[in-house]
Design an enzyme around this catalytic site. Structure first.
Site, mmCIF file in Angstrom:
data_model
loop_
_atom_site.group_PDB
_atom_site.id
_atom_site.type_symbol
_atom_site.label_atom_id
_atom_site.label_comp_id
_atom_site.label_asym_id
_atom_site.label_seq_id
_atom_site.Cartn_x
_atom_site.Cartn_y
_atom_site.Cartn_z
ATOM 1 N N ILE A 54 -1.925 -16.420 -31.638
ATOM 2 C CA ILE A 54 -3.169 -15.784 -31.144
ATOM 3 C C ILE A 54 -3.245 -15.761 -29.612
ATOM 4 C CG2 ILE A 54 -4.589 -16.158 -33.206
ATOM 5 C CD1 ILE A 54 -5.835 -18.591 -31.608
ATOM 6 N N LEU A 75 -10.151 -19.769 -37.357
ATOM 7 C CA LEU A 75 -9.856 -21.196 -37.567
ATOM 8 C C LEU A 75 -8.565 -21.632 -36.896
ATOM 9 C CD1 LEU A 75 -11.318 -20.057 -40.435
ATOM 10 C CD2 LEU A 75 -11.247 -22.504 -40.872
ATOM 11 N N ALA A 77 -6.057 -23.058 -34.502
ATOM 12 C CA ALA A 77 -6.290 -23.968 -33.380
ATOM 13 C C ALA A 77 -5.176 -24.983 -33.284
ATOM 14 C CB ALA A 77 -7.625 -24.710 -33.579
ATOM 15 N N TYR A 143 -9.039 -31.932 -26.554
ATOM 16 C CA TYR A 143 -9.375 -31.112 -27.737
ATOM 17 C C TYR A 143 -10.866 -30.767 -27.743
ATOM 18 C CZ TYR A 143 -10.452 -30.161 -32.670
ATOM 19 O OH TYR A 143 -10.933 -29.616 -33.831
#
Ligand SMILES: NC(=O)c1ccc[n+]([C@@H]2O[C@H](COP(=O)([O-])OP(=O)(O)OC[C@H]3O[C@@H](n4cnc5c(N)ncnc54)[C@H](O)[C@@H]3O)[C@@H](O)[C@H]2O)c1
Length: 309
Positions: A54, A75, A77, A143
């Protein structure tokens, strides 16, 4: 013709369940995943799987323009706190630039996005519990920071495009298909230790608490959030310590193994529990699965997976 949906991270633990639920609702589904931690075998045969990163906007836009989805569930990640500490640059690329790319691409076809952020890693250790969405984030890890930055792009792009993008801040999700081989996903890791008869490490000496939420409940929240422009905690509002998770799973497995106790790792929280009243009021959603039901169901499903059934 069936409406189309795209699920980024569709070969992942939670994303593959979102794919299944959309198929059951009559959608044609395209899963977009670079398979870095995902597994093509998790993607239902009835869905299309497109392998791409992505972070590559051109490749992502080409798929979005071709599919013309009615909805996008984002979603994909870098989802590991420990990896984010080791390589914050890659974490930022995927979770910030990748998320910007998803909302950019969604604008080309006018599709609303549901973005999965984190409730656990975002609010920090000082937040009152249960923590509401209005608490200013104070993440302890790269994160948490990258998810917060991703949220900012989703909300800003929602305001500027007028598309109703939603942010769902998930608690600690557990359930079938969670990998026991990473450093996160304590339920799957414990299940694998029980299955193989090995003692696990209980970090923080078993006292850290989390808000554990069953994956089936998370999927229904994500579907309910599609087309809404709010920010929602998606959890149970119940705090459970890690020793209790080990004990309940041990009961489900019918085994008794003495765990090892260890210190907390960098970036990890001591306590986390989310206020879920906004999702109840605005989405009409509430988690249905209790921790003991969910853990028993998960253990049984994971054993089947470990045995390759
Ligand atoms: N599991 C949890 O408890 C939890 C809690 C809070 C938030 N979340 C969020 O929910 C989402 C799903 O998490 P999960 O537990 O299913 O993790 P997961 O690692 O199983 O799924 C993530 C998926 O994204 C894919 N991916 C990673 N980088 C990519 C890239 N650059 N391009 C395309 N695909 C890429 C991976 O291959 C994987 O299939 C993530 O956004 C995560 O941050 C999870």
């Amino acid at each position: 013709m069936a409406p189309h949906a795209i699920v980024t991270g569709g070969a992942g633990f939670i994303g593959s369940h979102v794919v299944d639920a959309l198929l059951a609702d009559g959608y044609a589904v395209t899963a977009v995943d670079d398979l870095s931690s995902g597994d093509a075998a998790r993607v239902a045969d009835a869905a299309e799987l497109v392998a791409l990163d992505i972070v590559d906007l051109q490749a992502l836009e080409a798929v979005v323009r071709k599919v013309k989805p009615r909805a996008i569930f984002h979603l994909a990640a870098q989802a590991s706190v420990v990896v984010s500490v080791q390589d914050p640059g890659r974490d930022c690329d995927v979770n910030v630039k990748g998320t910007l790319n998803v909302v950019e691409a969604s604008g080309r076809v006018g599709a609303p996005v549901v973005f999965t952020s984190t409730g656990g890693a975002l609010y920090g250790d000082e937040a009152p519990m249960p923590t509401g969405e209005d608490r200013i984030p104070a993440p302890l890890s790269p994160y948490g920071a990258s998810k917060w930055a991703g949220e900012a792009y989703v909300k800003t792009w929602s305001l500027s495009s007028g598309l109703p993008h939603a942010v769902c801040r998930l608690g600690n999700v557990y359930g079938p298909r969670q990998s026991p081989h990473g450093e996160a996903g304590v339920v799957a890791i414990f299940a694998h230790h029980l299955y193989t008869g090995r003692a696990p490490k209980l970090y923080g000496h078993g006292t850290p608490t989390r808000d554990y939420v069953y994956v089936g409940d998370v999927v229904s929240a994500l579907l309910a959030a599609s087309g809404r422009s709010g920010t929602y905690n998606v959890a149970t509002g119940v705090e459970t310590d890690v020793s209790t998770v080990w004990r309940v799973l041990s009961e489900a497995a019918g085994k008794q193994i003495e765990p090892q106790l260890a210190d907390l790792r960098p970036g990890e929280l001591t306590h986390s529990c989310l206020d879920v009243s906004l999702a109840e009021r605005e989405l009409g959603w509430r988690a249905q699965t209790t921790i003991s039901e969910g853990l028993a169901r998960t253990y049984a499903a994971l054993v089947e997976e470990f045995e390759g059934r």
